[in-house]
Design a protein around this motif. Sequence first.
Motif, PDB file in Angstrom:
ATOM      1  N   ASP A   1      48.600  30.517  51.573  1.00  0.00           N
ATOM      2  CA  ASP A   1      48.110  31.868  51.927  1.00  0.00           C
ATOM      3  C   ASP A   1      48.350  32.860  50.783  1.00  0.00           C
ATOM      4  N   GLU A   2      49.543  32.754  50.238  1.00  0.00           N
ATOM      5  CA  GLU A   2      49.849  33.659  49.104  1.00  0.00           C
ATOM      6  C   GLU A   2      48.962  33.337  47.912  1.00  0.00           C
ATOM      7  N   LEU A   3      48.760  32.012  47.739  1.00  0.00           N
ATOM      8  CA  LEU A   3      47.919  31.612  46.624  1.00  0.00           C
ATOM      9  C   LEU A   3      46.505  32.140  46.811  1.00  0.00           C
ATOM     10  N   ARG A   4      46.024  32.003  48.069  1.00  0.00           N
ATOM     11  CA  ARG A   4      44.686  32.534  48.330  1.00  0.00           C
ATOM     12  C   ARG A   4      44.619  34.041  48.110  1.00  0.00           C
ATOM     13  N   ASP A   5      45.704  34.718  48.538  1.00  0.00           N
ATOM     14  CA  ASP A   5      45.709  36.170  48.356  1.00  0.00           C
ATOM     15  C   ASP A   5      45.724  36.538  46.883  1.00  0.00           C
ATOM     16  N   ARG A   6      46.558  35.824  46.128  1.00  0.00           N
ATOM     17  CA  ARG A   6      46.632  36.093  44.687  1.00  0.00           C
ATOM     18  C   ARG A   6      45.307  35.762  44.007  1.00  0.00           C
TER      19      ARG A   6
ATOM     20  N   ALA B   1      42.449  35.864  45.412  1.00  0.00           N
ATOM     21  CA  ALA B   1      41.488  36.900  45.817  1.00  0.00           C
ATOM     22  C   ALA B   1      41.684  38.156  44.978  1.00  0.00           C
ATOM     23  N   LYS B   2      42.970  38.521  44.777  1.00  0.00           N
ATOM     24  CA  LYS B   2      43.246  39.701  43.950  1.00  0.00           C
ATOM     25  C   LYS B   2      42.796  39.472  42.498  1.00  0.00           C
ATOM     26  N   PHE B   3      43.082  38.231  42.037  1.00  0.00           N
ATOM     27  CA  PHE B   3      42.664  37.907  40.670  1.00  0.00           C
ATOM     28  C   PHE B   3      41.147  37.960  40.543  1.00  0.00           C
ATOM     29  N   SER B   4      40.486  37.421  41.607  1.00  0.00           N
ATOM     30  CA  SER B   4      39.028  37.441  41.570  1.00  0.00           C
ATOM     31  C   SER B   4      38.513  38.878  41.560  1.00  0.00           C
ATOM     32  N   ALA B   5      39.186  39.750  42.345  1.00  0.00           N
ATOM     33  CA  ALA B   5      38.764  41.153  42.370  1.00  0.00           C
ATOM     34  C   ALA B   5      38.987  41.818  41.013  1.00  0.00           C
ATOM     35  N   LYS B   6      40.191  41.539  40.434  1.00  0.00           N
ATOM     36  CA  LYS B   6      40.462  42.110  39.112  1.00  0.00           C
ATOM     37  C   LYS B   6      39.498  41.569  38.067  1.00  0.00           C
ATOM     38  N   PHE B   7      39.235  40.257  38.166  1.00  0.00           N
ATOM     39  CA  PHE B   7      38.323  39.658  37.196  1.00  0.00           C
ATOM     40  C   PHE B   7      36.920  40.234  37.336  1.00  0.00           C
ATOM     41  N   ASP B   8      36.516  40.372  38.603  1.00  0.00           N
ATOM     42  CA  ASP B   8      35.189  40.971  38.830  1.00  0.00           C
ATOM     43  C   ASP B   8      35.143  42.403  38.293  1.00  0.00           C
ATOM     44  N   LEU B   9      36.263  43.162  38.523  1.00  0.00           N
ATOM     45  CA  LEU B   9      36.309  44.540  37.993  1.00  0.00           C
ATOM     46  C   LEU B   9      36.280  44.534  36.471  1.00  0.00           C
ATOM     47  N   PHE B  10      37.033  43.586  35.874  1.00  0.00           N
ATOM     48  CA  PHE B  10      37.051  43.474  34.423  1.00  0.00           C
ATOM     49  C   PHE B  10      35.664  43.147  33.882  1.00  0.00           C
ATOM     50  N   ILE B  11      35.000  42.194  34.574  1.00  0.00           N
ATOM     51  CA  ILE B  11      33.651  41.819  34.158  1.00  0.00           C
ATOM     52  C   ILE B  11      32.708  43.012  34.304  1.00  0.00           C
ATOM     53  N   GLU B  12      32.855  43.717  35.428  1.00  0.00           N
ATOM     54  CA  GLU B  12      31.980  44.884  35.652  1.00  0.00           C
ATOM     55  C   GLU B  12      32.222  45.969  34.616  1.00  0.00           C
TER      56      GLU B  12
END
Length: 259
Positions: free
Chosen positions: A38-43, A45-56
Amino acid sequence: MASAFESSLSSSMSGRQTLSATAPSMADSLPSINFGFDELRDRMAKFSAKFDLFIEQGRKRVLEERNQFRMNIAELQEDQRMKKKDAEILQHKTNTHQQMISKETAETQEMQAAIASLSLQRDKNKATRDALKQQIAETQKEIDARLAAQRAHAQYVESQSRFNVPELDFWMQNLCLKIEGAGQTDRLKFVYTHIDEKNWEREAWFELSTSSRDYDVRHCRPKVEREKIDRVMERVNETRDLAVLLKGMRELFVEAMKG
């Protein structure tokens, strides 16, 4: 034979199942492990959000930089176009200036040539003027000398006129002579009669020129040899005696009448 094997296999499997149902499971005896999915999924997800923000943000930054680059290129092109236009204007002005300089140089050369020609003409005119002044001065000296000579001659003639008038009357009576004008102010006409023994009324005459200091006979009738006239006039100009002239010319006319 196959059926015998299957029956033995099924009996063996059923025995094992019965055994396992009654006996405790090994998995149940293992310790429970928490992998933290669960923590891994949360991390993740956060990484994916940060990565998406970085890409954007990266895409946005790249887009902004590309737009800025295009603007810079457009500005550079505009600057280049303006500089090219300025260069063309400057080149046109330079060409115009060069043409003006060439024209002014040609005009300057023409003016210098004209000035040189005028200077040469001025020098020639000055030399001509000086020569004319010298000629005028020499002519004036000659005129003054002639006027002085004429005045001296006039004074002499005037001084002699007192003596010439009675003498002239004497010769006019004794030589049958009369004096007339010859149509010019500096000439006198002397007319003789009583020369031809056959015709006492026949006239003989000569014209005396008084334009210069030395007297000269220009015309005469009848014709007399010039050498004889020159000899008479030479004695007249030497002696300045009117009697020599009148007697000498009468003798020449008498000789010519007889000849």
